[in-house]
Scaffold this active site. Sequence first.
Site, PDB file in Angstrom:
ATOM      1  CG  HIS A 121      -9.329  -7.090  47.234  1.00  0.00           C
ATOM      2  ND1 HIS A 121     -10.140  -7.988  46.507  1.00  0.00           N
ATOM      3  CD2 HIS A 121     -10.318  -6.085  47.435  1.00  0.00           C
ATOM      4  CE1 HIS A 121     -11.169  -7.661  45.980  1.00  0.00           C
ATOM      5  NE2 HIS A 121     -11.473  -6.355  46.675  1.00  0.00           N
ATOM      6  CB  SER A 196     -14.560 -12.221  37.146  1.00  0.00           C
ATOM      7  OG  SER A 196     -14.368 -12.053  38.452  1.00  0.00           O
TER       8      SER A 196
HETATM    9  P1  NAD Z   1     -11.252 -13.674  39.420  1.00  0.00           P
HETATM   10  O1  NAD Z   1     -10.516 -15.105  39.675  1.00  0.00           O
HETATM   11  O2  NAD Z   1     -12.570 -13.468  39.625  1.00  0.00           O
HETATM   12  O3  NAD Z   1     -11.283 -13.342  37.762  1.00  0.00           O
HETATM   13  C1  NAD Z   1     -10.065 -13.508  37.190  1.00  0.00           C
HETATM   14  C2  NAD Z   1     -10.249 -13.179  35.654  1.00  0.00           C
HETATM   15  O4  NAD Z   1      -9.137 -13.242  34.942  1.00  0.00           O
HETATM   16  C3  NAD Z   1     -11.148 -14.296  34.910  1.00  0.00           C
HETATM   17  O5  NAD Z   1     -12.354 -13.817  34.308  1.00  0.00           O
HETATM   18  C4  NAD Z   1     -10.260 -14.848  33.852  1.00  0.00           C
HETATM   19  O6  NAD Z   1     -11.134 -15.220  32.804  1.00  0.00           O
HETATM   20  C5  NAD Z   1      -9.173 -13.878  33.392  1.00  0.00           C
HETATM   21  N1  NAD Z   1      -8.015 -14.219  33.289  1.00  0.00           N
HETATM   22  C6  NAD Z   1      -7.308 -15.283  33.826  1.00  0.00           C
HETATM   23  N2  NAD Z   1      -6.093 -15.489  33.252  1.00  0.00           N
HETATM   24  C7  NAD Z   1      -5.914 -14.309  32.465  1.00  0.00           C
HETATM   25  C8  NAD Z   1      -5.042 -14.028  31.705  1.00  0.00           C
HETATM   26  N3  NAD Z   1      -3.741 -14.424  31.601  1.00  0.00           N
HETATM   27  N4  NAD Z   1      -5.349 -12.729  30.818  1.00  0.00           N
HETATM   28  C9  NAD Z   1      -6.359 -12.117  30.785  1.00  0.00           C
HETATM   29  N5  NAD Z   1      -7.158 -12.530  31.552  1.00  0.00           N
HETATM   30  C10 NAD Z   1      -7.176 -13.482  32.398  1.00  0.00           C
HETATM   31  O7  NAD Z   1     -10.268 -12.489  39.988  1.00  0.00           O
HETATM   32  P2  NAD Z   1     -10.674 -11.073  40.451  1.00  0.00           P
HETATM   33  O8  NAD Z   1     -11.688 -10.442  39.653  1.00  0.00           O
HETATM   34  O9  NAD Z   1      -9.217 -10.583  40.754  1.00  0.00           O
HETATM   35  O10 NAD Z   1     -11.138 -11.193  42.058  1.00  0.00           O
HETATM   36  C11 NAD Z   1     -11.217 -12.378  42.753  1.00  0.00           C
HETATM   37  C12 NAD Z   1     -10.745 -12.036  44.183  1.00  0.00           C
HETATM   38  O11 NAD Z   1      -9.327 -13.096  44.330  1.00  0.00           O
HETATM   39  C13 NAD Z   1      -9.768 -10.688  44.380  1.00  0.00           C
HETATM   40  O12 NAD Z   1     -10.342 -10.304  45.661  1.00  0.00           O
HETATM   41  C14 NAD Z   1      -8.188 -11.003  44.802  1.00  0.00           C
HETATM   42  O13 NAD Z   1      -7.789 -10.290  45.671  1.00  0.00           O
HETATM   43  C15 NAD Z   1      -8.336 -12.490  44.969  1.00  0.00           C
HETATM   44  N6  NAD Z   1      -6.982 -13.142  44.206  1.00  0.00           N
HETATM   45  C16 NAD Z   1      -5.785 -12.535  44.271  1.00  0.00           C
HETATM   46  C17 NAD Z   1      -4.689 -13.208  43.641  1.00  0.00           C
HETATM   47  C18 NAD Z   1      -3.458 -12.521  43.298  1.00  0.00           C
HETATM   48  O14 NAD Z   1      -2.983 -11.716  44.288  1.00  0.00           O
HETATM   49  N7  NAD Z   1      -2.654 -12.970  42.536  1.00  0.00           N
HETATM   50  C19 NAD Z   1      -5.012 -14.514  43.250  1.00  0.00           C
HETATM   51  C20 NAD Z   1      -5.990 -15.288  43.199  1.00  0.00           C
HETATM   52  C21 NAD Z   1      -7.248 -14.508  43.782  1.00  0.00           C
END
Ligand code: NAD
Length: 254
Positions: A121, A196
């Site tokens: 991404h 997720s």
């Molecule tokens: P998502 O937000 O859909 O899901 C995150 C998952 O992680 C959830 O199911 C949650 O239960 C789990 N989770 C949260 N904290 C956790 C932990 N400490 N340990 C284990 N599990 C944990 O995220 P996604 O599937 O990555 O997709 C969403 C989109 O959002 C992606 O396209 C991504 O690029 C973007 N995004 C990126 C960032 C980043 O770069 N850090 C932050 C937010 C969103």
Amino acid sequence: MNDDLIRQSAEIIQGSSKGIAFTGAGISTPSGIPDFRSHDSGLWQSVDAMVVASIWGFRQNPAGFFEWFYPLTELILAAKPNVAHKALAQLEVMGKLQAVITQNIDMLHTRAGSKTIYELHGHLREATCIHCFTVYPAEPIITQFLKDKQVPHCPKCGSVLKPNAILFGEQLPIKQLLASQEAARRSDMVIVVGSSLEVAPASDIPILGKRNGAKLIIINLEPTPLDSMADVVIHENAALALPAILSCLESTSI
Ligand code: NAD
Ligand code: ZN
């Protein structure tokens, strides 16, 4: 923490030499960057992110996008890799992982020391003009944006600059996608961390690995649609589970 699940995961990793990790926003929540879908994160709730973080939304209303993006940018710049990122880097050094495939744009795997990383991404290292497509290093642009909160513009043509993060409605970077699919096909183990698994086609990567005979380990706080096909499912904080697996692996007990 369920010790049996930790031990089972360590045993699978012990027997693997071509593993891949597939990571999402959940691996970076312990670093202070909220994910999108957890109920209290606020990133989805305040606005309709499907609109504001889409390429159409960006083109129509860049100011709205940057307003929404501001807190995320601030948190990403302040964040440091946590023990879960570092555990994956260590698994690569130990010859267990051949690549980390990530949906994150925060660049924390690079900072944790992982070498082979496919950022499906995009990332925040660069920004691109949406009119003349000149690519700029993002750091000075982001620093300026965090100071003045103004929409950044292209020095050449004056049009708007977009960070090289993939928005809804945009193609995934094709080289990264193909390399990820190839790594998944070759893999003998897939470890999903903090995703997720609801965003396709990225979420197809673990399925591709599994279909080609890889063992599947899922570490995620909440259930995912792929839990039923996994060999081990750990509903636990990745910053606790991954170091526990690593120390089990490093101990002589298995
Ligand atoms: P998502 O937000 O859909 O899901 C995150 C998952 O992680 C959830 O199911 C949650 O239960 C789990 N989770 C949260 N904290 C956790 C932990 N400490 N340990 C284990 N599990 C944990 O995220 P996604 O599937 O990555 O997709 C969403 C989109 O959002 C992606 O396209 C991504 O690029 C973007 N995004 C990126 C960032 C980043 O770069 N850090 C932050 C937010 C969103
Ligand atoms: Zn331009």
